[in-house]
Design a protein around this motif. Structure first.
Motif, PDB file in Angstrom:
ATOM      1  N   GLY A  42      29.113  14.871 -66.739  1.00 58.80           N
ATOM      2  CA  GLY A  42      29.582  13.842 -65.542  1.00 58.80           C
ATOM      3  C   GLY A  42      30.979  13.751 -65.142  1.00 58.80           C
ATOM      4  N   THR A  43      31.780  14.037 -66.233  1.00 63.86           N
ATOM      5  CA  THR A  43      33.170  14.258 -65.965  1.00 63.86           C
ATOM      6  C   THR A  43      33.383  15.498 -65.250  1.00 63.86           C
ATOM      7  N   ARG A  47      33.230   6.280 -74.775  1.00 67.15           N
ATOM      8  CA  ARG A  47      33.030   6.447 -73.184  1.00 67.15           C
ATOM      9  C   ARG A  47      33.235   4.985 -72.464  1.00 67.15           C
TER      10      ARG A  47
END
Ligand code: ADP
Ligand code: ZN
Length: 213
Positions: A15-16, A123
């Protein structure tokens, strides 16, 4: 047209990196996880069906997930391509994808198991704009608040250690076998995901830019 898959175990950094790649190449990030979490939050019929799977770290049924992706990639903003994040996750999903389209490149992120657990447990995400932070490796400027939109950050329900280990096992059993499938097709590139966020990004952009040469 640029069609990419960002692949790797849970909390490897998909995702990052997808957010950054999406910006650089002007293609939308199509994240199954974000789409599903959104459906759950909005309590759509799909969201209601899928909630129990997400909470326990199990995968949703292939037909639901495939439909979700098909709908998403047929939106106008995906007409120049897209970046799949979290799809395909099973052999069944990958067979459906092969029927649908040709993918240019699979970016396969490799990270050691214990590092994955540490990344998942630390996270924090923004529920409004889906930005991803980490309490140690990628901190927001003000603690607990999204840099981009000011919304309070939360820990995902499935980022508790026990669920994380469960998701890692599901990955090993059902998702990792896809690597062989991609290798046979010849469009996979390995990325060293144990490096910092910038370094990983550079490895990925180098691989993508090689495509057009
Ligand atoms: P995925 O989408 O693969 O599940 P994320 O992009 O959400 O993974 O990343 C998982 C966690 O690890 C996040 O908290 C993120 O901030 C952090 N992270 C991502 N990439 C790196 C990296 N290269 N080094 C350190 N931490 C990272
Ligand atoms: Zn935000």
């Amino acid at each position: 047209m640029l069609k990419l898959i960002i692949f790797g175990p849970p909390s490897a950094g998909k995702g990052t990196q997808a957010q950054r790649l999406s910006k650089k190449y002007g293609i939308p990030q199509v994240s199954t996880g974000d789409l599903l979490r959104e459906a759950v939050a909005k309590q759509t019929p799909l969201g209601v069906k899928i909630k129990s799977y997400l909470d326990t770290g199990k995968l949703g049924p292939d037909d639901l997930i495939v439909q979700l992706i098909k709908d998403r990639v047929s939106q106008p903003d995906a007409s120049n391509g897209y970046l799949l994040d979290g799809f395909p996750r099973t052999i069944g999903q990958s067979t459906e994808l092969d029927k649908m389209t040709e993918i240019d490149l699979v970016l396969n992120i490799n990270v050691d198991l214990e590092l994955l657990v540490e990344r998942a447990v630390g996270r924090r995400i923004c529920t409004k704009c889906a930005s991803v932070y980490h309490v140690k490796f990628n901190r927001s400027k003000a603690e607990g608040v999204c840099d981009k939109c000011g919304t309070a950050l939360i820990q995902r329900d499935d980022d508790k250690e026990a669920t994380v280990r469960n998701r890692l096992n599901v990955y090993k059993d059902q998702t990792a076998p896809l690597i062989d499938h991609f290798k046979k097709k010849g469009n996979l590139v390995d990325i060293d995901g144990s490096k910092g966020i910038e370094d990983v990004f550079l490895q990925m952009t180098a691989a993508i830019d090689r495509l057009s040469k």
